[in-house]
Each structure stands twice: as structure tokens, then as C-alpha cells.
Enzyme design. Structure first.
Site, PDB file in Angstrom:
ATOM      1  N   HIS A 489       1.012  -0.836  -0.371  1.00 16.80           N
ATOM      2  CA  HIS A 489      -0.084  -0.003   0.588  1.00 16.80           C
ATOM      3  C   HIS A 489       0.926   1.273   0.325  1.00 16.80           C
ATOM      4  CE1 HIS A 489      -2.734  -3.359   2.337  1.00 16.80           C
ATOM      5  NE2 HIS A 489      -2.794  -3.422   0.920  1.00 16.80           N
TER       6      HIS A 489
HETATM    7  C1  FAD Z   1       0.258  -9.046  -3.708  1.00 17.92           C
HETATM    8  C2  FAD Z   1      -0.839  -7.656  -3.606  1.00 17.92           C
HETATM    9  C3  FAD Z   1      -2.108  -7.484  -3.562  1.00 17.92           C
HETATM   10  C4  FAD Z   1      -2.590  -6.505  -3.147  1.00 17.92           C
HETATM   11  N1  FAD Z   1      -3.875  -6.612  -1.745  1.00 17.92           N
HETATM   12  C5  FAD Z   1      -4.019  -5.594  -2.155  1.00 17.92           C
HETATM   13  C6  FAD Z   1      -5.746  -5.315  -1.405  1.00 17.92           C
HETATM   14  O1  FAD Z   1      -5.942  -6.278  -1.041  1.00 17.92           O
HETATM   15  N2  FAD Z   1      -6.289  -3.973  -1.765  1.00 17.92           N
HETATM   16  C7  FAD Z   1      -6.286  -2.971  -1.681  1.00 17.92           C
HETATM   17  O2  FAD Z   1      -6.223  -1.846  -1.045  1.00 17.92           O
HETATM   18  N3  FAD Z   1      -4.325  -3.345  -2.071  1.00 17.92           N
HETATM   19  C8  FAD Z   1      -4.078  -3.934  -2.220  1.00 17.92           C
HETATM   20  N4  FAD Z   1      -2.881  -4.523  -2.985  1.00 17.92           N
HETATM   21  C9  FAD Z   1      -1.982  -2.136  -3.760  1.00 17.92           C
HETATM   22  C10 FAD Z   1      -2.874  -2.654  -5.138  1.00 17.92           C
HETATM   23  O3  FAD Z   1      -2.548  -3.149  -5.953  1.00 17.92           O
HETATM   24  C11 FAD Z   1      -2.066  -1.007  -4.958  1.00 17.92           C
HETATM   25  O4  FAD Z   1      -3.173  -0.235  -4.049  1.00 17.92           O
HETATM   26  C12 FAD Z   1      -2.989  -0.371  -6.556  1.00 17.92           C
HETATM   27  O5  FAD Z   1      -3.073  -1.318  -7.571  1.00 17.92           O
HETATM   28  C13 FAD Z   1      -2.913   0.660  -7.043  1.00 17.92           C
HETATM   29  O6  FAD Z   1      -3.386   1.285  -7.741  1.00 17.92           O
HETATM   30  P1  FAD Z   1      -2.634   2.903  -9.148  1.00 17.92           P
HETATM   31  O7  FAD Z   1      -3.548   2.097 -10.675  1.00 17.92           O
HETATM   32  O8  FAD Z   1      -2.933   3.556  -8.009  1.00 17.92           O
HETATM   33  O9  FAD Z   1      -1.216   1.511  -9.368  1.00 17.92           O
HETATM   34  P2  FAD Z   1      -0.910   0.649 -10.512  1.00 17.92           P
HETATM   35  O10 FAD Z   1      -2.203  -1.103 -10.986  1.00 17.92           O
HETATM   36  O11 FAD Z   1       0.474  -0.264  -9.792  1.00 17.92           O
HETATM   37  O12 FAD Z   1      -1.018   1.131 -11.493  1.00 17.92           O
HETATM   38  C14 FAD Z   1      -0.307   1.813 -12.014  1.00 17.92           C
HETATM   39  C15 FAD Z   1      -0.048   1.789 -13.575  1.00 17.92           C
HETATM   40  O13 FAD Z   1       1.123   2.894 -14.296  1.00 17.92           O
HETATM   41  C16 FAD Z   1       2.069   2.197 -15.682  1.00 17.92           C
HETATM   42  N5  FAD Z   1       3.152   3.102 -15.625  1.00 17.92           N
HETATM   43  C17 FAD Z   1       4.505   2.810 -14.616  1.00 17.92           C
HETATM   44  N6  FAD Z   1       5.210   3.664 -14.983  1.00 17.92           N
HETATM   45  C18 FAD Z   1       4.683   4.395 -15.910  1.00 17.92           C
HETATM   46  C19 FAD Z   1       5.172   5.568 -16.409  1.00 17.92           C
HETATM   47  N7  FAD Z   1       6.439   5.666 -16.683  1.00 17.92           N
HETATM   48  N8  FAD Z   1       4.576   4.936 -18.311  1.00 17.92           N
HETATM   49  C20 FAD Z   1       3.463   4.938 -18.546  1.00 17.92           C
HETATM   50  N9  FAD Z   1       3.040   3.776 -17.802  1.00 17.92           N
HETATM   51  C21 FAD Z   1       3.383   3.581 -16.676  1.00 17.92           C
HETATM   52  C22 FAD Z   1       2.301   1.089 -14.524  1.00 17.92           C
HETATM   53  O14 FAD Z   1       2.564   0.385 -15.535  1.00 17.92           O
HETATM   54  C23 FAD Z   1       1.078   0.525 -14.021  1.00 17.92           C
HETATM   55  O15 FAD Z   1       0.116   0.290 -14.880  1.00 17.92           O
HETATM   56  C24 FAD Z   1      -1.862  -5.137  -3.366  1.00 17.92           C
HETATM   57  C25 FAD Z   1      -0.856  -5.112  -4.078  1.00 17.92           C
HETATM   58  C26 FAD Z   1      -0.221  -6.514  -4.217  1.00 17.92           C
HETATM   59  C27 FAD Z   1       1.191  -6.585  -4.769  1.00 17.92           C
END
Ligand code: FAD
Ligand code: SF4
Length: 551
Positions: A489
Site C-alpha cells: 500500500h
Molecule cells: C500482492 C498484492 C496484493 C494487494 N492487495 C491489495 C488489497 O487487497 N487491497 C488493496 O487496497 N490494495 C492491495 N494491493 C495494492 C494495490 O494493488 C494498489 O494499491 C493499486 O494497484 C494502486 O493502483 P494504481 O492505479 O495507483 O497503481 P498501479 O495499479 O500500480 O498502476 C500503475 C500503472 O502505471 C503504469 N506506469 C508506471 N510507470 C509508467 C510510465 N513511466 N509510463 C506509463 N505508464 C506507467 C504501470 O505500468 C501500471 O499499469 C495489493 C498489491 C499487491 C502487489
């Protein structure tokens, strides 16, 4: 490569937060382009990769990084340790080695896991979708520690509900987060093991409730209900769990375009400080420039600050959106300790979802002025593989192996905490001297655990002992002191706040420095509280989308 290198709203990153905002913007009629660093993946492909992985139980097997979009992948080398009960990687040594990407500057490891593919990290998540508590937004005012948020629970409540409808969330009533409307669905049927925890712990003052999760208990969103296959991490084979891949599909249906394998490496501004374009590399390392009216940074709590810090210029030598110097700082997560023990009852973990129930009465109170609050979470991951590996490693074979394996599979269980961390500016993401294959700086993490957390860990240990006693537990195995696992997180690095001197974005996710640059994702959360962060980040992203639409 997109045919048209200009759009109204440009979103960097196709994770659940970026895709959610993109969908809303596209529905409002904007021309939306999402630049995503990683490749497209399909559920079928991910399931096959996991099934055919040579090392069973390797949760990262379905997600090999593309050369142009690396992410941390922890190896089970001599130093690292996968917690056999929870499946999580833990350990001071392990995090220093073998992740191949995220540079650990110490003093404490921060073994972040995330995935760079279309849809982002929630392909891989446990789908826990908790709301914060109202008091989590006023930590400083109420308890004199941490920070206050620039908005209240009441202001976020309607967006929490919108997020719950989008994700398909269920949960127990009365867990401390007031709701204007009921959950969109009932929880998945209670697993046998969780029923035994609930019944045995209630007399001891520990109410065990269904977790709040984005997991179907009935057909919802064109997806089937959970069938109890216990494979939620690393990939639900039937899409009973919501994930970012679905959010991207919804954004595309609304008219947003996605450009995969497009690694954004620079954000460009004009003389007035407005953002005018971003630059990205395609897989052949050809550079492209895309202009837009509004820019959304959604690349997660580590890659987003990295990109801002990389985008330096004469006008902004510290990087974009960084006049406060706070970009990348105040890094938090939810470290976990745990207790594994053999319960007196036969529990047979492994039928139903992996994270089905928890105790939520320890998340708030005056004690928060002194020590961290936490949730206590029960795993339901099948113990068969972990117990088999342990027994074989201990030299147990033949009939004795079968006898002991039956015992372990039936009785071994685990409880862990999800503990609050306070924001400290010195805990931070910065740029390391190392470069990835495309010549882009690899992120570096500097992290420490303070006395506030350690005191919370000590309190949790007392709860673990009491829980084991109530369960008739034997063979108690606590995680060693200081060997805490991350919960992924990633919070704080793009903190929202009212004061532009100590925060990066305002209450709507708009950067203080650039009127047309917004940030969505868990990084904007000023404190970590005790809830898994994604639902709050999605709710904030929906609020940002509405704000942009109304502007
Ligand atoms: C094993 C595991 C279990 C989890 N379980 C939970 C849970 O039960 N509950 C919970 O609330 N959270 C959980 N999480 C956390 C959750 O996955 C994240 O909070 C969530 O994915 C965040 O979403 P986001 O869109 O901010 O980032 P992300 O899902 O990480 O997406 C970011 C995106 O940006 C892209 N990106 C990165 N850099 C660049 C760039 N330079 N140019 C273009 N694109 C880029 C990436 O490729 C990615 O697709 C878990 C995480 C893991 C690893
Ligand atoms: S138990 Fe987990 S993996 Fe199996 S169907 Fe339910 S959500 Fe999907």
C-alpha cells in the site's frame, strides 16, 4: 503508437486509478489517451503462466517484466523469505537482494511489489476494499500525530459509494465507516475456518467479521460469483474479483484509447508552468511527444514521483510539482507482523477466498497519540504446499510425512496485522544512480520504522497471544522482531494537503504548482490509516474526475 499524438485528457498509467479517471473523462466527451508502460495481458494468459510456472506458489510468475517497463521481482534466494502462511515476502535480508530494480538505501527494507502491465497491479491483489474511518482524516487534530487530510470522510463518502458500485464491493455492516447506502452486494459465504475463528474469539472480545472486498458474491458486472477456488492472488481465474484490467476495458468502452508499451520519461511545461506535453519511448526506444489540455499522472506511488523527479528543467530544477520538496517523501505502507500456530480445531484453510475475515475494533482510539492502530487479518490460504515444503525440509518422509501433513493442513493457521505508519519526510523515493535498460533512472527507497510502529507491533503481539489461547493454539511461531512484511500500500509520496509548502497536490489531486496536472493513486494519501489503500484511491480519483469535468 497512437495515430493522433494529441488529446484532451492524457493519462499516464492504466492501473485501476488511471483507468477509472479515464473512463469518467471519456464519458463526459473528452478525447482521452492512456499511455501505459507495460504490455497488454489477458486473464487466460496469466492463469496459464501461473499454472505452468516451474516454481509453484510463485505469485510473480504470471507477471514477467517487459525489458522497457521493469518492476521489482523478489527472488527466493538465500536471503529472502516467503512467509509460508501468508505467502508474503518478508525479511530484512530478502528485501536487499534479488529484486533487480528497486534500489534499497536502508536503513529498513521496503520490498514494494507492483506490476507494469495494462491494468496495473490490481491484477494481482487480494481485493480488500476497506473505507478509512472518519477519524483517519483528522489524525493530527485528534491525536497530535501525523497529518490531517484536506478533506473529511463525509466529503469522500459519496465517492466511496461510487467506487464500491464500480468495483462490486461487499462487507460487514458497522465496521466504523458510516454509509449512506448499503453495500452493492452481500459478502461471499463464510468459510468454515472463519466461522470457527468468529465463534471461538467472540467470548474473548474479538469480533471477527467478513472482510470488505471487491469480490462477487452474485453475478455482477457481467462477471460470475466467487466459486471459492482460493487462487485470488496472483490471479482470480474467473474474474470474480474486480481488477484494473476490467477498469481499462470499461474506459475503452467509454471511448478512451490505450497505448501500451509506451514508457513516459519526461513531462514538459511552458514558461507559465502549465504542462504542455509528455514524452514517451516505444519498445524500439523511439521517442514520441503527446500534447493535451489536462494531464493525469497515475503511474503509482513509486513510478509517479520518479517521473516528476526526472522531469527537471531550468525553471524547475527539483522536478515537476516539487516546489515543496515533498515529491517522493513521506513514504508509507502497512508493515505486518504475524503469528502462525496450530489451532485445536480442524480449520482446513483453503476453501473460499484467501483473505475473508478480520478484526476491526483496534483501528482507532486515544492510544493513537502513542502508538499505531491496526486491523487483524486472518489468512485462508491453503497450508498444504507450505506445510509440505517445511516437512520435507525437516527430513520428514513416507507415512510420517502424510500423517504430519494431514495435521498441518487441518490445523495450521495465521493471523497478521495491517498497521498504521506515520508520514516522515526522510522516508522517501528518490532517483538512484542505476539506470534501467532504456536508460531511465531506477527508483531508490529510503525507509525506516519508528517507535510508533514498534509500540503498535508490541500491542499486536499481545493480541496474537490471546487469540492463540482462545483458539487452543499450540506450536506458536511469531515473526521475528523487525521482520515485517510489506502490504504493498504505497502511500504518502505525493501527499495531498492545503499548504503548498508541505504537500504536492490539493484536495482534488491538482498539483499546487501546475494548474493542468493532476495526480491520482495511493501516493496522494497523506496518512496510511489501517485500511488497504486502493478503494480510497479510487474514490479520490472519481472525485478528481468530477472536479475536472466541472472545471
Ligand atoms: C500482492 C498484492 C496484493 C494487494 N492487495 C491489495 C488489497 O487487497 N487491497 C488493496 O487496497 N490494495 C492491495 N494491493 C495494492 C494495490 O494493488 C494498489 O494499491 C493499486 O494497484 C494502486 O493502483 P494504481 O492505479 O495507483 O497503481 P498501479 O495499479 O500500480 O498502476 C500503475 C500503472 O502505471 C503504469 N506506469 C508506471 N510507470 C509508467 C510510465 N513511466 N509510463 C506509463 N505508464 C506507467 C504501470 O505500468 C501500471 O499499469 C495489493 C498489491 C499487491 C502487489
Ligand atoms: S476464491 Fe478467489 S480465486 Fe477463487 S473464485 Fe473466489 S475470488 Fe476468484
Amino acid at each position: 503508437m497512437p495515430a493522433q499524438l494529441s488529446c484532451d485528457v492524457l493519462v499516464i498509467g492504466s492501473g485501476i486509478c488511471g483507468a477509472t479517471l479515464a473512463e469518467r473523462a471519456a464519458r463526459s466527451g473528452a478525447a482521452v489517451l492512456i499511455l501505459e508502460a507495460g504490455p497488454r495481458v489477458t486473464r487466460e494468459q496469466l492463469v496459464l503462466r501461473y499454472r505452468n510456472a516451474p516454481r509453484k506458489g510463485d505469485w510473480m510468475a504470471p507477471y514477467p517484466p517487459a525489458p522497457w517497463a521493469p518492476h521489482p521481482v523478489y527472488q527466493n534466494d538465500a536471503g529472502s523469505r516467503t512467509d509460508q502462511a501468508t505467502g508474503r515476502i518478508a525479511g530484512r535480508e530478502g528485501a536487499q537482494k534479488g529484486n533487480g530494480y528497486l534500489v534499497q538505501a536502508g536503513p529498513y527494507p521496503y520490498p514494494a511489489e507492483y506490476i507494469r502491465v495494462v491494468g496495473g497491479t490490481t491484477w494481482h491483489w487480494a481485493a480488500q476494499a476497506w473505507r478509512n474511518l472518519p477519524n483517519d482524516f483528522r489524525l493530527k487534530s485528534l491525536y497530535g500525530v501525523g497529518r490531517d487530510w484536506p478533506l473529511s470522510y463525509e466529503e469522500l463518502e459519496p465517492y466511496y459509494y461510487q467506487a464500491e458500485v464500480k468495483l462490486g464491493v461487499s462487507g460487514a455492516p458497522n465496521t466504523g465507516s458510516p454509509r449512506a447506502r448499503p453495500f452493492p452486494m452481500q459478502p461471499v459465504a463464510e468459510a468454515w475456518a472463519m466461522r470457527r475463528f468468529r465463534e471461538r474469539l467472540a467470548p474473548g472480545g474479538y469480533p471477527v467479521v467478513s472482510n470488505t472486498t471487491a469480490r462477487n458474491s452474485r453475478p455482477y458486472g457481467g462477471r460470475p460469483p466467487c466459486c471459492g477456488a482460493n487462487n485470488c492472488q496472483p490471479i482470480c481465474p474467473i474474474d470474480a474479483q474486480y481488477h484494473g484490467g476490467l477498469a481499462v476495458a470499461e474506459a475503452e468502452q467509454a471511448g478512451a484509447r490505450v497505448s501500451p508499451n509506451s514508457v513516459v520519461y519526461r513531462i514538459e511545461h511552458d514558461d507559465r508552468g502549465r504542462i504542455v506535453a509528455v514524452h514517451y519511448f516505444d519498445p524500439d526506444k523511439r521517442s514520441h511527444r503527446v500534447t493535451a489540455r489536462t494531464f493525469i499522472l497515475a503511474a503509482n506511488g513509486i513510478e509517479s514521483p520518479k517521473l516528476l523527479l526526472m522531469s527537471t528543467s531550468a525553471k524547475y530544477p527539483g522536478g515537476i510539482a516539487n516546489s515543496s520538496g515533498m515529491v517522493g517523501r513521506n513514504l508509507m505502507d502497512h508493515p505486518s507482523s504475524s503469528l502462525t500456530f496450530d489451532a485445536a480445531d480442524e480449520l482446513w484453510l483453503g476453501r473460499g477466498p484467501q483473505s475473508p475475515a478480520s478484526i476491526n475494533t483496534l483501528r482507532d482510539g486515544p492510544f493513537r497519540s502513542e502508538r499505531a492502530a491496526y486491523r487483524l487479518d486472518f489468512t485462508n490460504i491453503s497450508q498444504v504446499r507450505a506445510a509440505t515444503e517445511d516437512l520435507i525440509a525437516a527430513g520428514v518422509y513416507g507415512a510420517e510425512l502424510e500423517r504430519q501433513l494431514r495435521l498441518k493442513a487441518a490445523h495450521q493457521c495465521n493471523v497478521k496485522n495491517v498497521i498504521e505508519v506515520l508520514p516522515h519526510p526522510e522516508n522517501r523515493i528518490s532517483l538512484s544512480a542505476l539506470k534501467d535498460a532504456w536508460g531511465i533512472p531506477q527508483p531508490q527507497v529510503h525507509y525506516s520504522i519508528d517507535a510508533y510502529v514498534e509500540k503498535g507491533m508490541a500491542a499486536a503481539r499481545r493480541d496474537y497471544a490471546r487469540i492463540a489461547q482462545l483458539m487452543g493454539g499450540t506450536n506458536l511461531r511469531y515473526t521475528p522482531d523487525g521482520q515485517y512484511a510489506n502490504n504493498q500500500h504505497i502511500t504518502g509520496t505525493l501527499s495531498m494537503g492545503r499548504d503548498p509548502k508541505d504537500s504536492v497536490v490539493d484536495a482534488f489531486g491538482r498539483t499546487h504548482d501546475h494548474p493542468n496536472l493532476f495526480v491520482v493513486g495511493t501516493g496522494v494519501m497523506p496518512t496510511s490509516a489501517t485500511s488497504n489503500s486502493t478503494l480510497t484511491a479510487v474514490a479520490l480519483a472519481l472525485r478528481t474526475a468530477e472536479h475536472i469535468d466541472n472545471a
